[in-house]
Design a protein around this motif. Structure first.
Motif, PDB file in Angstrom:
ATOM      1  N   SER A 112       0.368  -1.352  -0.283  1.00 59.99           N
ATOM      2  CA  SER A 112      -0.430   0.286   0.205  1.00 59.99           C
ATOM      3  C   SER A 112       0.746   1.373   0.006  1.00 59.99           C
ATOM      4  O   SER A 112       0.480   1.868  -1.007  1.00 59.99           O
ATOM      5  CB  SER A 112      -0.588  -0.069   1.653  1.00 59.99           C
TER       6      SER A 112
ATOM      7  N   GLU B 265      -5.736   2.787  -3.090  1.00 63.55           N
ATOM      8  CA  GLU B 265      -6.201   2.970  -1.886  1.00 63.55           C
ATOM      9  C   GLU B 265      -7.395   2.101  -1.990  1.00 63.55           C
ATOM     10  O   GLU B 265      -8.462   1.549  -0.870  1.00 63.55           O
ATOM     11  CB  GLU B 265      -5.962   4.272  -1.464  1.00 63.55           C
TER      12      GLU B 265
ATOM     13  N   PRO C 267      -7.609  -1.045   0.494  1.00 61.18           N
ATOM     14  CA  PRO C 267      -6.456   0.076   2.062  1.00 61.18           C
ATOM     15  C   PRO C 267      -5.969  -0.743   1.918  1.00 61.18           C
ATOM     16  O   PRO C 267      -5.979  -2.149   2.401  1.00 61.18           O
ATOM     17  CB  PRO C 267      -8.442   0.078   2.300  1.00 61.18           C
TER      18      PRO C 267
ATOM     19  N   SER D  28      -4.993   1.508   7.554  1.00 62.43           N
ATOM     20  CA  SER D  28      -6.976   2.321   7.362  1.00 62.43           C
ATOM     21  C   SER D  28      -8.000   1.495   7.790  1.00 62.43           C
ATOM     22  O   SER D  28      -9.247   1.652   8.077  1.00 62.43           O
ATOM     23  CB  SER D  28      -7.011   2.777   6.087  1.00 62.43           C
ATOM     24  N   VAL D  29      -7.904   0.065   7.570  1.00 59.70           N
ATOM     25  CA  VAL D  29      -8.332  -1.569   7.801  1.00 59.70           C
ATOM     26  C   VAL D  29      -8.746  -0.872  10.103  1.00 59.70           C
ATOM     27  O   VAL D  29      -9.591  -0.954  10.174  1.00 59.70           O
ATOM     28  CB  VAL D  29      -8.189  -2.710   7.587  1.00 59.70           C
TER      29      VAL D  29
ATOM     30  N   SER E  53     -10.557   2.161  10.478  1.00 60.71           N
ATOM     31  CA  SER E  53     -11.810   2.270  10.917  1.00 60.71           C
ATOM     32  C   SER E  53     -12.498   0.887  11.566  1.00 60.71           C
ATOM     33  O   SER E  53     -13.610   1.417  11.795  1.00 60.71           O
ATOM     34  CB  SER E  53     -12.562   1.875   8.932  1.00 60.71           C
TER      35      SER E  53
ATOM     36  N   SER F 234     -12.286   0.473   3.509  1.00 62.31           N
ATOM     37  CA  SER F 234     -11.748  -0.032   5.137  1.00 62.31           C
ATOM     38  C   SER F 234     -12.695  -0.988   5.313  1.00 62.31           C
ATOM     39  O   SER F 234     -12.063  -1.949   6.141  1.00 62.31           O
ATOM     40  CB  SER F 234     -10.869   0.753   5.153  1.00 62.31           C
TER      41      SER F 234
END
Lengths: 251, 262
Positions: free
Chosen positions: A22, A29, A33, A37-38, A41, A215
């Protein structure tokens, strides 16, 4: 090296590769993602409790559906094992219905029960019932005849023989049936939730997808996978293993 | 007589619907307290006969009486020990022994009784273990204790030591002999081992095969303990061996003929 250590290294490497990819922008993204970022979230979802409510709602449906499917499955399974006529008629229908994915019933279920809880729970029940029926039936039919002969020489017969010997002797099959019923019910639940109103993990997955929040989509997928694996391995496989050991069926 | 077997015939239909005679006009009487072995090659129907005394198998014709009552179904007056221990894996050792006692006595009484019989087979310290934690010989002893616990008039044993190793078997012979002397039970013991039958029994019923019939009824007069009379035992063994050889040859000839024809 212990299997646990191997596993940790494997997953760490996988996540590291994913993050690295990434960062180097090997993929965009919005397509995949990054783990970070996963994670963010997921953290946001848990801190504002939306994911907690989702989990609670999903588990409520699953629990109701699974319990009902185990009860119905055991009852019909016993019927099929004891009655030749039932096995020849209802048994054939069960075999046929078993190959129909339970989510296929959702349109009908929505007509019958409306677009809410009822329809999803119905699909979950169907998901678990058939595999339970077949395992209970097989379990009872496969009881070692020696146990039955021995019990009869000790004055056991009829309902006593059934409750005190045949049912306990088929426990390994009942446990396997319950484990498979859980796995099928879990899949049916997620499919049902994807197609209906929230809250629930499946619903949040679709909601996130509709808003392009990939994400969160991956985050929910991870939760679904982790819950599935944890319940299967920590609960069902352990019970199954100890039952098989005690029943002398371990290879 | 205590056990009377009268004109028992057993015929069953094989896959081609041809009648197959397993037992042919078996007549046998057994006294109370007697230790009787039924000896014969495999396929002579000796286990079927035992299973009929237990009430687990029906005869095609003929009757069996135990203590003047006609056998129609299994009952607690006839305890049975199978080749496999047939213990229930979901119950521990003492619960297994208490299984036949559930309905006729309280749990305390049952436990007391189980303790008594487990002591008799020298397994007092294993009461709380589960069957899978025991060796084959120990499992078989539990199974004997379980049969004795319901205080049957007859103990039916179907090759009970057949699956055990030689040393274990020999030890269990000693234990069984002692149990028999102590409890004075009538024992009907099915075996294909000549030496086992000579070592244990008062009488040996030698059966022939195809169809199963009684060949001879041998009274064993060798005083107990029989380990001290090895020569007499060897002589008798030779005698029975000669008798059975003809039967076994018959089976072999038949099998060869079958092979040649197919």
């Amino acid at each position: 090296m212990k299997p646990v250590v191997k596993r940790i290294i494997f997953f760490a490497a996988l996540i590291a590769f994913w993050e690295l990819g990434s960062r180097l922008e090997l993929w965009h993204e919005t397509i995949l993602p990054s783990p970070l970022s996963v994670y963010e979230s997921l953290a946001a979802g848990f801190s504002d409790f939306t994911l907690v409510y989702d989990l609670a709602a999903s588990f409520r449906r699953l629990l109701i559906g699974l319990v009902v499917s185990l009860l119905i499955g055991t009852a019909i399974g016993i019927l099929l094992a004891r009655s030749k006529t039932a096995d020849d008629t209802l048994g054939t229908m069960v075999l046929a219905l078993q190959s129909v994915p339970s989510i296929v019933w959702l349109p009908l279920a929505m007509m019958w029960f409306g677009l809410g809880e009822g329809a999803i729970i119905f699909v979950v029940i169907l998901g678990g019932t058939f595999v339970m029926i077949l395992n209970v039936r097989t379990g009872i039919k496969n009881v070692n005849p020696l146990y039955i002969r021995a019990a009869r020489t000790m004055g056991s017969s009829g309902i006593d023989l059934f409750m005190k010997v045949i049912i306990p002797a088929s426990v390994p099959y009942l446990v396997t049936g319950a484990r498979l019923a859980w796995a099928f019910a879990w899949r049916a639940l997620m499919a049902g939730e994807l197609l209906s109103a929230g809250p629930g993990l499946g619903y949040t997955l679709r909601y996130a997808s509709d808003f392009g929040n990939m994400s969160l989509v991956i985050g929910v997928m991870i939760i679904i996978g982790v819950v599935g694996a944890v319940v299967d391995q920590l609960i069902f496989q352990r019970i199954e293993k100890s039952v098989l050991r005690r029943w002398g069926l371990e290879n | 007589m205590f056990i009377d077997i009268k004109e028992i015939n057993k015929i069953y239909m094989d896959q081609d619907q041809k009648p197959n005679t397993v037992l042919k006009s078996i007549n046998l009487s057994i006294r109370k307290g007697e230790f009787v072995s039924i000896l014969g090659p495999s396929g002579c129907g000796k286990s079927t006969l035992l299973s009929m005394i237990a009430g687990l198998t029906d005869a095609t014709s003929g009757d069996i009486f135990v203590d003047s009552k006609k056998v129609v179904k299994p009952g607690k007056d006839r305890g049975m020990v199978f080749q496999e221990a047939a213990l229930f894996p979901w119950l521990n050792v003492s619960e297994n022994v208490m299984f036949p006692l559930r309905k006729e006595m309280s749990k305390e009484e049952g436990l007391e009784r189980a303790r008594h019989f487990l002591a008799m087979v020298q397994l007092s310290n294993y009461a709380n273990l589960y069957p899978h934690e025991l060796s084959g010989g120990m499992q078989q002893r539990v199974s004997i204790a379980r049969s004795l616990a319901m205080d049957p008039a007859v103990l039916l044993m179907d090759e009970p030591f057949g699956a055990l190793d030689e040393q274990t078997r020999s030890r269990l012979h000693g234990q069984l002999e002692k149990i028999w002397t102590d409890t004075k039970k009538t024992i009907v013991f099915v075996t294909h081992s000549i030496s086992e039958s000579i070592k244990l029994s008062d009488r040996i019923i030698v059966m022939g095969t195809r169809p199963g019939t009684v060949l001879t009824d041998i009274k064993v007069d060798i005083p107990r303990p029989r380990e001290e009379h090895k020569t007499e035992m060897a002589v008798l063994e030779e005698e029975i061996m000669e008798l059975l050889k003809k039967e076994i040859d018959k089976v072999v000839d038949e099998e060869l003929a079958y092979e040649a024809s197919s």
